[in-house]
Write a protein that holds these residues in place. Structure first.
Motif, PDB file in Angstrom:
ATOM      1  N   ALA A 312       0.995  -1.139  -0.007  1.00  0.00           N
ATOM      2  CA  ALA A 312      -0.041   0.064  -0.025  1.00  0.00           C
ATOM      3  C   ALA A 312       0.940   1.341   0.108  1.00  0.00           C
ATOM      4  O   ALA A 312       0.683   2.324  -0.784  1.00  0.00           O
ATOM      5  CB  ALA A 312      -0.922  -0.076   1.151  1.00  0.00           C
ATOM      6  N   GLU A 313       2.013   1.452   0.942  1.00  0.00           N
ATOM      7  CA  GLU A 313       2.577   2.526   0.898  1.00  0.00           C
ATOM      8  C   GLU A 313       3.545   2.960  -0.587  1.00  0.00           C
ATOM      9  O   GLU A 313       3.680   3.985  -0.928  1.00  0.00           O
ATOM     10  CB  GLU A 313       3.684   2.592   2.046  1.00  0.00           C
ATOM     11  CG  GLU A 313       4.917   1.282   1.918  1.00  0.00           C
ATOM     12  CD  GLU A 313       4.675   0.000   2.340  1.00  0.00           C
ATOM     13  OE1 GLU A 313       3.317  -0.424   2.448  1.00  0.00           O
ATOM     14  OE2 GLU A 313       5.381  -0.903   2.451  1.00  0.00           O
ATOM     15  N   ILE A 314       3.858   1.955  -1.382  1.00  0.00           N
ATOM     16  CA  ILE A 314       4.240   2.260  -2.433  1.00  0.00           C
ATOM     17  C   ILE A 314       3.020   2.593  -3.625  1.00  0.00           C
ATOM     18  O   ILE A 314       3.383   3.341  -4.290  1.00  0.00           O
ATOM     19  CB  ILE A 314       5.052   0.988  -3.057  1.00  0.00           C
ATOM     20  CG1 ILE A 314       6.234   0.505  -2.104  1.00  0.00           C
ATOM     21  CG2 ILE A 314       5.539   0.996  -4.519  1.00  0.00           C
ATOM     22  CD1 ILE A 314       7.062  -0.878  -2.652  1.00  0.00           C
ATOM     23  N   MET A 315       1.983   1.811  -3.532  1.00  0.00           N
ATOM     24  CA  MET A 315       1.162   2.121  -4.480  1.00  0.00           C
ATOM     25  C   MET A 315       0.281   3.289  -4.307  1.00  0.00           C
ATOM     26  O   MET A 315      -0.291   3.976  -5.147  1.00  0.00           O
ATOM     27  CB  MET A 315      -0.133   0.905  -4.411  1.00  0.00           C
ATOM     28  CG  MET A 315       0.332  -0.229  -4.854  1.00  0.00           C
ATOM     29  SD  MET A 315       0.730  -0.402  -6.672  1.00  0.00           S
ATOM     30  CE  MET A 315      -0.780   0.014  -7.504  1.00  0.00           C
ATOM     31  N   ASP A 316       0.566   3.896  -3.045  1.00  0.00           N
ATOM     32  CA  ASP A 316       0.030   5.374  -2.701  1.00  0.00           C
ATOM     33  C   ASP A 316       0.951   6.298  -2.922  1.00  0.00           C
ATOM     34  O   ASP A 316       0.715   7.554  -2.460  1.00  0.00           O
ATOM     35  CB  ASP A 316      -0.604   5.066  -1.115  1.00  0.00           C
ATOM     36  CG  ASP A 316      -1.875   4.882  -1.092  1.00  0.00           C
ATOM     37  OD1 ASP A 316      -2.520   4.599  -1.946  1.00  0.00           O
ATOM     38  OD2 ASP A 316      -2.404   4.227   0.033  1.00  0.00           O
ATOM     39  N   ALA A 317       2.225   6.019  -3.430  1.00  0.00           N
ATOM     40  CA  ALA A 317       3.147   7.126  -3.468  1.00  0.00           C
ATOM     41  C   ALA A 317       2.759   8.385  -4.611  1.00  0.00           C
ATOM     42  O   ALA A 317       3.155   9.230  -4.566  1.00  0.00           O
ATOM     43  CB  ALA A 317       4.284   6.403  -3.745  1.00  0.00           C
ATOM     44  N   SER A 318       2.040   7.685  -5.563  1.00  0.00           N
ATOM     45  CA  SER A 318       1.338   8.784  -6.506  1.00  0.00           C
ATOM     46  C   SER A 318       0.429   9.806  -6.181  1.00  0.00           C
ATOM     47  O   SER A 318      -0.375   9.104  -5.449  1.00  0.00           O
ATOM     48  CB  SER A 318       0.941   7.987  -7.748  1.00  0.00           C
ATOM     49  OG  SER A 318       0.325   8.824  -8.739  1.00  0.00           O
ATOM     50  N   HIS A 319       0.685  10.837  -6.545  1.00  0.00           N
ATOM     51  CA  HIS A 319      -0.435  11.957  -6.360  1.00  0.00           C
ATOM     52  C   HIS A 319      -1.877  11.237  -7.110  1.00  0.00           C
ATOM     53  O   HIS A 319      -1.882  10.915  -8.060  1.00  0.00           O
ATOM     54  CB  HIS A 319       0.055  13.124  -6.897  1.00  0.00           C
ATOM     55  CG  HIS A 319       0.526  13.148  -8.013  1.00  0.00           C
ATOM     56  ND1 HIS A 319       1.743  12.551  -8.443  1.00  0.00           N
ATOM     57  CD2 HIS A 319      -0.012  13.444  -9.400  1.00  0.00           C
ATOM     58  CE1 HIS A 319       1.985  12.693  -9.861  1.00  0.00           C
ATOM     59  NE2 HIS A 319       0.788  13.143 -10.627  1.00  0.00           N
ATOM     60  N   ALA A 320      -2.792  12.059  -6.584  1.00  0.00           N
ATOM     61  CA  ALA A 320      -4.161  11.622  -7.069  1.00  0.00           C
ATOM     62  C   ALA A 320      -4.281  12.038  -8.532  1.00  0.00           C
ATOM     63  O   ALA A 320      -3.703  13.423  -8.886  1.00  0.00           O
ATOM     64  CB  ALA A 320      -5.212  11.913  -6.376  1.00  0.00           C
ATOM     65  N   GLY A 321      -4.507  11.085  -9.645  1.00  0.00           N
ATOM     66  CA  GLY A 321      -4.785  11.595 -10.980  1.00  0.00           C
ATOM     67  C   GLY A 321      -3.376  11.306 -11.646  1.00  0.00           C
ATOM     68  O   GLY A 321      -3.501  11.356 -12.964  1.00  0.00           O
ATOM     69  N   GLY A 322      -2.415  10.931 -10.990  1.00  0.00           N
ATOM     70  CA  GLY A 322      -1.075  10.288 -11.608  1.00  0.00           C
ATOM     71  C   GLY A 322      -1.227   9.028 -12.383  1.00  0.00           C
ATOM     72  O   GLY A 322      -0.547   8.774 -13.316  1.00  0.00           O
ATOM     73  N   LEU A 323      -2.368   8.124 -12.001  1.00  0.00           N
ATOM     74  CA  LEU A 323      -2.564   6.806 -12.539  1.00  0.00           C
ATOM     75  C   LEU A 323      -3.811   6.807 -13.167  1.00  0.00           C
ATOM     76  O   LEU A 323      -4.678   7.460 -12.627  1.00  0.00           O
ATOM     77  CB  LEU A 323      -2.375   5.674 -11.401  1.00  0.00           C
ATOM     78  CG  LEU A 323      -1.019   5.948 -10.515  1.00  0.00           C
ATOM     79  CD1 LEU A 323      -1.115   4.891  -9.640  1.00  0.00           C
ATOM     80  CD2 LEU A 323       0.058   5.623 -11.274  1.00  0.00           C
TER      81      LEU A 323
END
Ligand SMILES: *Cc1c(COP(=O)(O)O)cnc(C)c1O
Length: 457
Positions: A312-323
């Protein structure tokens, strides 16, 4: 269709196409040749077809072409229809979903099916920690997103891959492939910061897991430098490269090194995942718990869907809208994926993969004893291959024999068995059937292979 009215404990699957090969014309037949002419006029010459018979129907392990020929399918659309062609529960789930909603775009107005697929991925990917996912459309897109996420999390740029790897046909993934031809040649410039490290290939390098890992790590430390490395992307069993099963210990040692150096280790399970090898994910065979796992091919019974799942901590590194992306996690594809997961959870699919491994490897061992062009037999579950060598070179130089592979593929196709080639030198014949393929069909296909080997002379 599954017969649910049967009082017996195990309802036998009922197929809408007889599970047998049947050749009624020359191959390709006249209608396929006609379609091929039409295709030549309008389809890019850059798109190949391994066997230009045009398919009208498919069910279970059988393809039916427009001339009425039936092929036993040992390719499964390159490991996509793992659950079987037009499997009834997948067809039903997708048809129901088509009635309800076909598209909204999850990043505009979301829907439950996407969330459910992410829950199933979190449950069934290796590792007991909290996990999150992003859904996309293709394997290459999953690889691209895995790299993006690892870079964002680490703040580093470098991407390491292994020799003989295959990761896709987009710009970044072309740079990550081992083989220039046919995937990359002439399509550059390629993405930078991609490094190719030696792999574990027991048949050719003879190295233990410890020694192969030391070689890989030595390369990464000397040539790349861990401090610049965002991720190491590895197929637990290499697909297009030729189904290389790494030596015991190799993958967990690499994971330990990655963890120590802050490198995200990514399992490309696009070909090997989703019950293909007798586990949900092939990483499980090796005691490997990757930071991120890439799923695609077999996830939705033939509909396009792919995922990046991981810590989760890696998957949440992106800012919202980045993926994200317009079609990523399409509701119909998600509904099909839920049906596939539920079939694996409810049924015997993992055991079916092990049955197929036993039937294939025991039959192939008997052939290896008689034909010295078979240098190696390897794989897990319904992901098994033979490496084909020049006669008499098997114990020594192991010279690749791509001509024999091509001849065997052609011989089998004319008799109604679809085999695929693979391997860095085109030297591998792979067996990648759906889990619906019966022992009778496997024995039949191996008899065709036996005759083809005899015909090589
Ligand atoms: C097929 C494959 C890909 C690429 O997937 P696409 O859906 O064709 O983009 C990536 N990695 C592996 C291991 C594959 O087998």
């Amino acid at each position: 269709m599954t017969d649910t009215t049967d009082a017996q404990d195990v309802a036998a699957p009922v197929y809408t196409v007889a599970q047998e090969r049947r050749i009624v014309t020359e191959i390709p037949g006249p209608r396929s040749r006609e379609l091929h002419e039409r295709r030549r006029a309008v389809v890019s010459g850059g798109v190949g077809s391994a066997l230009p018979v045009y398919i009208e129907r498919a069910n279970g392990a059988i393809l039916v072409d427009v001339d009425g020929n039936q092929f036993v399918d040992f390719g499964a659309g390159i490991g996509v229809t793992t659950i079987g062609h037009t499997e009834a529960s997948v067809v039903q789930a997708a048809a129901d979903q088509l009635q309800d909603v076909i598209h909204t775009l999850f990043t505009v107005t979301p829907y439950e099916e996407y969330v459910r697929v992410a829950e199933l991925l979190a449950r069934h990917t290796p590792g007991g920690w909290e996990k999150k996912s992003v859904l996309v459309n293709s394997g290459a897109e999953a690889v691209e997103n895995g790299v993006k996420i690892a870079r964002k999390h680490t703040g580093r740029r470098g991407v390491a891959v292994l020799d003989h790897a295959y990761h896709g046909r987009t710009n970044l993934t072309m740079a990550m492939n081992f083989k220039a031809n046919p995937y990359g040649a002439g399509f550059g410039p390629f993405a930078g910061d991609v490094y190719h490290a030696p792999s574990s290939y027991p048949y050719r390098d003879g190295l233990s897991g410890d020694d192969a890992a030391a070689r890989t790590i030595g390369y990464l430390e000397k040539i790349v430098g861990a401090e610049d490395l965002a991720c190491l992307v590895v197929e637990p069993i290499q697909g297009e490269g030729g189904f290389m099963v790494p030596a015991d210990g190799y993958l967990p040692i690499l994971q330990r090194w990655c963890t120590e150096h802050g490198v995200v280790m990514i399992a490309d399970e696009i070909q090997s995942g989703m019950a293909r090898t007798g586990r949900y994910y092939a990483s499980e065979h090796f005691g490997w718990e990757p930071d991120l796992v890439l799923t695609a091919k077999g996830i939705a019974g033939g509909l396009p869907l792919a995922a990046v799942t991981g810590r989760a901590e890696i998957m949440d590194a992106s800012h919202a809208g980045g993926l994200g992306g317009t079609f990523g996690g399409n509701p119909v594809a998600c509904a099909a994926a839920i049906a596939v997961f539920e079939a694996i959870e409810a049924g015997d699919l993992l055991a079916e993969a092990e049955r197929i491994e036993r039937a294939l490897t025991s039959g192939l061992e008997r052939l290896k004893a008689r034909y010295d062009v078979i240098g190696d037999i390897r794989g897990k579950g319904a992901m098994v291959a033979i490496e084909v060598v020049q006669p008499g070179t098997g114990d020594t130089t192991k010279q690749p024999n791509p001509d024999a592979v091509s001849a065997l593929v052609a011989y089998a196709a004319e008799r109604g068995v679809l085999f695929l080639n693979a391997g860095t030198w085109g030297n591998v014949l792979r067996f990648l059937p759906s889990l619906a393929v019966s022992d009778v069909l496997i024995a039949d296909a191996l008899q065709v292979l036996d005759d083809g080997l005899a015909a090589l002379g």
